[in-house]
Design a protein around this motif. Sequence first.
Motif, PDB file in Angstrom:
ATOM      1  N   VAL A  23       0.812  -1.220   0.000  1.00 55.10           N
ATOM      2  CA  VAL A  23       0.000   0.000   0.000  1.00 55.10           C
ATOM      3  C   VAL A  23       0.848   1.275   0.000  1.00 55.10           C
ATOM      4  O   VAL A  23       0.317   2.359  -0.236  1.00 55.10           O
ATOM      5  CB  VAL A  23      -0.972   0.027   1.209  1.00 55.10           C
ATOM      6  CG1 VAL A  23      -1.960  -1.118   1.126  1.00 55.10           C
ATOM      7  CG2 VAL A  23      -0.218  -0.010   2.522  1.00 55.10           C
ATOM      8  N   ASN A  24       2.153   1.160   0.245  1.00 51.23           N
ATOM      9  CA  ASN A  24       3.013   2.345   0.240  1.00 51.23           C
ATOM     10  C   ASN A  24       3.220   2.861  -1.177  1.00 51.23           C
ATOM     11  O   ASN A  24       3.112   2.118  -2.143  1.00 51.23           O
ATOM     12  CB  ASN A  24       4.379   2.017   0.854  1.00 51.23           C
ATOM     13  CG  ASN A  24       4.331   1.992   2.359  1.00 51.23           C
ATOM     14  OD1 ASN A  24       3.431   2.517   2.980  1.00 51.23           O
ATOM     15  ND2 ASN A  24       5.322   1.359   2.949  1.00 51.23           N
ATOM     16  N   THR A  25       3.552   4.135  -1.258  1.00 51.80           N
ATOM     17  CA  THR A  25       3.864   4.740  -2.561  1.00 51.80           C
ATOM     18  C   THR A  25       5.318   5.196  -2.615  1.00 51.80           C
ATOM     19  O   THR A  25       5.700   5.921  -3.526  1.00 51.80           O
ATOM     20  CB  THR A  25       2.940   5.936  -2.835  1.00 51.80           C
ATOM     21  OG1 THR A  25       3.109   6.891  -1.783  1.00 51.80           O
ATOM     22  CG2 THR A  25       1.488   5.497  -2.923  1.00 51.80           C
ATOM     23  N   CYS A  26       6.122   4.761  -1.633  1.00 45.93           N
ATOM     24  CA  CYS A  26       7.526   5.178  -1.574  1.00 45.93           C
ATOM     25  C   CYS A  26       8.439   3.963  -1.534  1.00 45.93           C
ATOM     26  O   CYS A  26       8.003   2.845  -1.298  1.00 45.93           O
ATOM     27  CB  CYS A  26       7.768   6.057  -0.347  1.00 45.93           C
ATOM     28  SG  CYS A  26       7.481   5.217   1.221  1.00 45.93           S
ATOM     29  N   GLN A  76       9.975   8.205  -5.697  1.00 42.02           N
ATOM     30  CA  GLN A  76      10.577   7.561  -6.867  1.00 42.02           C
ATOM     31  C   GLN A  76      11.661   8.419  -7.512  1.00 42.02           C
ATOM     32  O   GLN A  76      12.590   7.910  -8.123  1.00 42.02           O
ATOM     33  CB  GLN A  76       9.509   7.185  -7.876  1.00 42.02           C
ATOM     34  CG  GLN A  76       8.641   6.047  -7.404  1.00 42.02           C
ATOM     35  CD  GLN A  76       7.609   5.640  -8.443  1.00 42.02           C
ATOM     36  OE1 GLN A  76       7.556   6.184  -9.536  1.00 42.02           O
ATOM     37  NE2 GLN A  76       6.791   4.677  -8.082  1.00 42.02           N
ATOM     38  N   ASN A  77      11.581   9.731  -7.357  1.00 47.91           N
ATOM     39  CA  ASN A  77      12.591  10.625  -7.941  1.00 47.91           C
ATOM     40  C   ASN A  77      13.830  10.761  -7.053  1.00 47.91           C
ATOM     41  O   ASN A  77      14.741  11.508  -7.371  1.00 47.91           O
ATOM     42  CB  ASN A  77      11.992  11.998  -8.240  1.00 47.91           C
ATOM     43  CG  ASN A  77      11.607  12.772  -6.992  1.00 47.91           C
ATOM     44  OD1 ASN A  77      11.880  12.366  -5.864  1.00 47.91           O
ATOM     45  ND2 ASN A  77      10.949  13.910  -7.184  1.00 47.91           N
ATOM     46  N   GLY A  78      13.848  10.062  -5.909  1.00 46.98           N
ATOM     47  CA  GLY A  78      14.995  10.086  -5.009  1.00 46.98           C
ATOM     48  C   GLY A  78      14.891  11.060  -3.858  1.00 46.98           C
ATOM     49  O   GLY A  78      15.747  11.064  -2.974  1.00 46.98           O
ATOM     50  N   ALA A  79      13.863  11.896  -3.841  1.00 47.36           N
ATOM     51  CA  ALA A  79      13.695  12.854  -2.745  1.00 47.36           C
ATOM     52  C   ALA A  79      13.413  12.112  -1.442  1.00 47.36           C
ATOM     53  O   ALA A  79      12.567  11.219  -1.400  1.00 47.36           O
ATOM     54  CB  ALA A  79      12.563  13.820  -3.054  1.00 47.36           C
ATOM     55  N   GLU A  80      14.150  12.476  -0.388  1.00 50.80           N
ATOM     56  CA  GLU A  80      13.994  11.804   0.897  1.00 50.80           C
ATOM     57  C   GLU A  80      12.727  12.276   1.602  1.00 50.80           C
ATOM     58  O   GLU A  80      12.415  13.468   1.625  1.00 50.80           O
ATOM     59  CB  GLU A  80      15.214  12.044   1.781  1.00 50.80           C
ATOM     60  CG  GLU A  80      15.196  11.177   3.019  1.00 50.80           C
ATOM     61  CD  GLU A  80      16.534  11.153   3.749  1.00 50.80           C
ATOM     62  OE1 GLU A  80      16.568  10.605   4.851  1.00 50.80           O
ATOM     63  OE2 GLU A  80      17.524  11.678   3.221  1.00 50.80           O
ATOM     64  N   LEU A  81      12.016  11.328   2.152  1.00 50.79           N
ATOM     65  CA  LEU A  81      10.813  11.601   2.939  1.00 50.79           C
ATOM     66  C   LEU A  81      11.167  11.384   4.413  1.00 50.79           C
ATOM     67  O   LEU A  81      12.279  11.648   4.824  1.00 50.79           O
ATOM     68  CB  LEU A  81       9.676  10.684   2.479  1.00 50.79           C
ATOM     69  CG  LEU A  81       9.261  10.849   1.004  1.00 50.79           C
ATOM     70  CD1 LEU A  81       8.336   9.715   0.576  1.00 50.79           C
ATOM     71  CD2 LEU A  81       8.582  12.194   0.813  1.00 50.79           C
ATOM     72  N   ASN A  82      10.259  10.862   5.187  1.00 51.33           N
ATOM     73  CA  ASN A  82      10.502  10.634   6.600  1.00 51.33           C
ATOM     74  C   ASN A  82      11.295   9.345   6.815  1.00 51.33           C
ATOM     75  O   ASN A  82      11.596   8.601   5.887  1.00 51.33           O
ATOM     76  CB  ASN A  82       9.173  10.578   7.351  1.00 51.33           C
ATOM     77  CG  ASN A  82       8.281   9.465   6.849  1.00 51.33           C
ATOM     78  OD1 ASN A  82       8.445   8.972   5.746  1.00 51.33           O
ATOM     79  ND2 ASN A  82       7.332   9.058   7.667  1.00 51.33           N
ATOM     80  N   SER A  83      11.624   9.081   8.069  1.00 49.73           N
ATOM     81  CA  SER A  83      12.284   7.832   8.428  1.00 49.73           C
ATOM     82  C   SER A  83      11.708   7.348   9.750  1.00 49.73           C
ATOM     83  O   SER A  83      11.039   8.096  10.460  1.00 49.73           O
ATOM     84  CB  SER A  83      13.793   8.027   8.532  1.00 49.73           C
ATOM     85  OG  SER A  83      14.109   8.936   9.553  1.00 49.73           O
ATOM     86  N   ALA A  84      11.953   6.068  10.050  1.00 52.98           N
ATOM     87  CA  ALA A  84      11.461   5.485  11.296  1.00 52.98           C
ATOM     88  C   ALA A  84      12.527   4.552  11.852  1.00 52.98           C
ATOM     89  O   ALA A  84      13.283   3.931  11.105  1.00 52.98           O
ATOM     90  CB  ALA A  84      10.172   4.710  11.048  1.00 52.98           C
TER      91      ALA A  84
END
Length: 96
Positions: A23-26, A76-84
């Motif tokens: 279900v993720n998009t990243c 998908q373009n390589g931009a960093e999102l959050n982390s856990a």
Amino acid sequence: GINELTFVANQKKQKVNFYNPEVNTCYFQMNLFVDDECLWKSGNVTPGNGYYEIELNKSLPAGNKQGYLLIKCFKQNGAELNSARVKFNVIIERNV
């Protein structure tokens, strides 16, 4: 989440269940730390895929340790999102 991870003592190849839910998009990049030492890093994991066997940088002796999986998320373009950081106990057994 992960409550505990069980490894076989004195071997590098280990069975795991590290995956990126469909279900993720990243993309996920996963780093496994045991006692604050990084023992494994994944490549980019697309949604619906994962790792079920990994090879650690070194084998571990029998015992109990603290661990965590650092999961970094990327577009998908390589931009960093959050982390856990998912914390768990690592149980290293002689025979599994």
